[in-house]
Design a protein around this motif. Structure first.
Motif, PDB file in Angstrom:
ATOM      1  N   ILE A 276      10.267  -6.757  -9.720  1.00  8.77           N
ATOM      2  CA  ILE A 276      10.164  -5.839  -8.588  1.00  8.77           C
ATOM      3  C   ILE A 276       9.951  -6.683  -7.337  1.00  8.77           C
ATOM      4  CG2 ILE A 276       8.924  -3.902  -7.557  1.00  8.77           C
ATOM      5  CD1 ILE A 276       7.898  -3.217 -10.350  1.00  8.77           C
ATOM      6  N   PHE A 277      10.749  -6.441  -6.319  1.00 14.63           N
ATOM      7  CA  PHE A 277      10.689  -7.239  -5.094  1.00 14.63           C
ATOM      8  C   PHE A 277       9.785  -6.568  -4.065  1.00 14.63           C
ATOM      9  CE2 PHE A 277      14.480  -8.391  -7.303  1.00 14.63           C
ATOM     10  CZ  PHE A 277      14.647  -9.745  -7.069  1.00 14.63           C
ATOM     11  N   VAL A 278       9.092  -7.395  -3.293  1.00 13.09           N
ATOM     12  CA  VAL A 278       8.153  -6.886  -2.285  1.00 13.09           C
ATOM     13  C   VAL A 278       8.877  -6.293  -1.088  1.00 13.09           C
ATOM     14  CG1 VAL A 278       6.355  -7.529  -0.646  1.00 13.09           C
ATOM     15  CG2 VAL A 278       6.326  -8.485  -2.947  1.00 13.09           C
ATOM     16  N   SER A 279       9.838  -7.036  -0.545  1.00 12.13           N
ATOM     17  CA  SER A 279      10.446  -6.671   0.729  1.00 12.13           C
ATOM     18  C   SER A 279      11.296  -5.407   0.635  1.00 12.13           C
ATOM     19  CB  SER A 279      11.309  -7.828   1.233  1.00 12.13           C
ATOM     20  OG  SER A 279      11.991  -7.469   2.409  1.00 12.13           O
ATOM     21  N   HIS A 280      11.256  -4.589   1.723  1.00 11.49           N
ATOM     22  CA  HIS A 280      12.111  -3.403   1.801  1.00 11.49           C
ATOM     23  C   HIS A 280      13.582  -3.785   1.917  1.00 11.49           C
ATOM     24  CE1 HIS A 280       9.258  -0.111   1.937  1.00 11.49           C
ATOM     25  NE2 HIS A 280       8.503  -0.797   2.783  1.00 11.49           N
ATOM     26  N   ASP A 281      13.891  -4.951   2.505  1.00 11.90           N
ATOM     27  CA  ASP A 281      15.287  -5.335   2.709  1.00 11.90           C
ATOM     28  C   ASP A 281      15.698  -6.463   1.762  1.00 11.90           C
ATOM     29  OD1 ASP A 281      13.766  -7.308   3.857  1.00 11.90           O
ATOM     30  OD2 ASP A 281      14.987  -7.488   5.675  1.00 11.90           O
TER      31      ASP A 281
ATOM     32  N   ALA B 227       0.801  -1.219   0.000  1.00 12.63           N
ATOM     33  CA  ALA B 227       0.000   0.000   0.000  1.00 12.63           C
ATOM     34  C   ALA B 227       0.838   1.275   0.000  1.00 12.63           C
ATOM     35  CB  ALA B 227      -0.931   0.005   1.212  1.00 12.63           C
ATOM     36  N   ASP B 228       2.098   1.197   0.438  1.00 19.14           N
ATOM     37  CA  ASP B 228       2.903   2.413   0.538  1.00 19.14           C
ATOM     38  C   ASP B 228       3.482   2.791  -0.826  1.00 19.14           C
ATOM     39  OD1 ASP B 228       5.713   1.288   0.151  1.00 19.14           O
ATOM     40  OD2 ASP B 228       5.008   0.058   1.819  1.00 19.14           O
ATOM     41  N   GLN B 229       4.036   3.963  -0.891  1.00 20.69           N
ATOM     42  CA  GLN B 229       4.655   4.467  -2.119  1.00 20.69           C
ATOM     43  C   GLN B 229       6.169   4.563  -1.975  1.00 20.69           C
ATOM     44  OE1 GLN B 229       3.025   5.391  -5.217  1.00 20.69           O
ATOM     45  NE2 GLN B 229       1.622   3.986  -4.190  1.00 20.69           N
ATOM     46  N   GLN B 230       6.763   3.579  -1.288  1.00 20.85           N
ATOM     47  CA  GLN B 230       8.201   3.571  -1.059  1.00 20.85           C
ATOM     48  C   GLN B 230       8.921   2.826  -2.190  1.00 20.85           C
ATOM     49  OE1 GLN B 230       9.605   5.299   1.490  1.00 20.85           O
ATOM     50  NE2 GLN B 230       7.481   5.959   1.810  1.00 20.85           N
ATOM     51  N   PRO B 231      10.170   3.222  -2.483  1.00 20.46           N
ATOM     52  CA  PRO B 231      10.940   2.534  -3.530  1.00 20.46           C
ATOM     53  C   PRO B 231      11.167   1.072  -3.165  1.00 20.46           C
ATOM     54  CG  PRO B 231      11.958   4.634  -2.952  1.00 20.46           C
ATOM     55  CD  PRO B 231      10.903   4.379  -1.923  1.00 20.46           C
ATOM     56  N   ARG B 232      11.195   0.249  -4.175  1.00 22.44           N
ATOM     57  CA  ARG B 232      11.490  -1.169  -4.031  1.00 22.44           C
ATOM     58  C   ARG B 232      12.665  -1.530  -4.932  1.00 22.44           C
ATOM     59  NH1 ARG B 232       7.610  -0.628  -0.743  1.00 22.44           N
ATOM     60  NH2 ARG B 232       6.534  -2.406   0.181  1.00 22.44           N
ATOM     61  N   LEU B 233      13.363  -2.600  -4.559  1.00 25.10           N
ATOM     62  CA  LEU B 233      14.468  -3.084  -5.374  1.00 25.10           C
ATOM     63  C   LEU B 233      13.917  -3.651  -6.676  1.00 25.10           C
ATOM     64  CD1 LEU B 233      17.587  -3.537  -5.226  1.00 25.10           C
ATOM     65  CD2 LEU B 233      17.075  -5.862  -4.469  1.00 25.10           C
ATOM     66  N   ALA B 234      14.562  -3.318  -7.789  1.00 24.55           N
ATOM     67  CA  ALA B 234      14.142  -3.793  -9.102  1.00 24.55           C
ATOM     68  C   ALA B 234      15.347  -4.356  -9.846  1.00 24.55           C
ATOM     69  CB  ALA B 234      13.499  -2.666  -9.910  1.00 24.55           C
TER      70      ALA B 234
END
Length: 252
Positions: free
Chosen positions: A233-238, A207-214
């Motif tokens: 595009i990966f889900v996890s922030h880490d 739901a957030d608008q934060q960058p994700r690793l691609a």
């Protein structure tokens, strides 16, 4: 793809994969003859279904002892692949890599069909913009949890019949090698961060608008021809992506 449109061995393969998910490592499957009777198929059909799963490392055959469930032990380093992919000279792909680490991998095939190549896809595949290509979007799960959104493009005339395949439970790279004789000689990779679009976020369940690793990948065959371009595009922030680089042995 509806199960009724799949080849018989694919239907049996999917049923077997579900079956072995509930078995312990090392569990022995019934004999081929017993499973042929159970699934009401010929021995050729059953053998082909089993061979597909053996290639993915989830079953092993033991002469005189039958077919066993195989889930390799994961090391501490391998477990970190939960949040990304590891790239080295083996080119096993996401499915082969994670199942090799003992994880369950499944994909929801969201889209699969012909489209016109945009500029990025055309550049990667070395074709003219707007040329026809096949495009597949998969929402990929590891051990039942959404892991990444994967988009793949390949020339429409390179792999005849691929549009009839089901890639929810099998490796795309493995399929290309087994059925079309294409092996990866080189991968060109690009890692970046991006903010998922509204549709991408919906498919990933975020739901957030934060960058994700691609990650973007261009795969080349032994003749140096580009045959596949992919973006994930990966889900996890880490999330992490691991690379192994090899070089010449230093001179003493």
């Amino acid at each position: 793809m509806p199960e009724t449109r799949l080849p018989k061995y694919r239907i049996v393969e999917r049923q077997l994969r579900t079956r072995i998910d509930g078995l312990e490592d090392g569990a022995l499957l019934p004999t081929e003859a017993e499973m042929c009777r159970e699934y009401d198929v010929s021995r050729i059909t059953m053998r082909r279904a089993i061979e597909e799963i053996v290639r993915d490392g989830l079953l092993t055959r033991h002469r005189g002892h039958g077919t066993k469930v195989s889930r390799p032990e994961s090391t501490a380093v391998e477990n970190r692949a939960d949040q990304g992919e590891h790239f080295d000279s083996t080119f096993t792909g996401f499915f082969g890599q994670l199942t090799g680490f003992g994880h369950r991998v499944h994909s929801d095939v969201v889209e699969f069909g012909p489209v016109s190549a945009n500029i990025s896809v055309a550049r990667a595949l070395r074709i003219e913009p707007h040329s026809p290509v096949f495009h597949m979007t998969r929402r990929r799960y590891v051990d039942g949890t959404v892991h990444q959104l994967s988009r793949t493009w390949f020339p429409v005339d390179r792999f005849p019949g691929i549009e009839r395949e089901d890639f929810s439970e099998q490796s795309l790279y493995g399929y290309l090698e087994r059925h079309h004789g294409v092996t990866i000689a080189q991968q060109n990779l690009s890692v970046s961060q991006l903010v998922p679009s509204r549709d991408e976020a919906r498919l990933l369940g975020i739901a957030d608008q934060q960058p994700r690793l691609a990650l973007s990948i261009t795969a080349l065959d032994g003749d140096g021809e580009s045959f596949l371009y992919g973006e994930s595009i990966f889900v996890s922030h880490d999330a992490h992506i691991f690379f192994t680089a090899s070089g010449n042995t230093p001179r003493r």
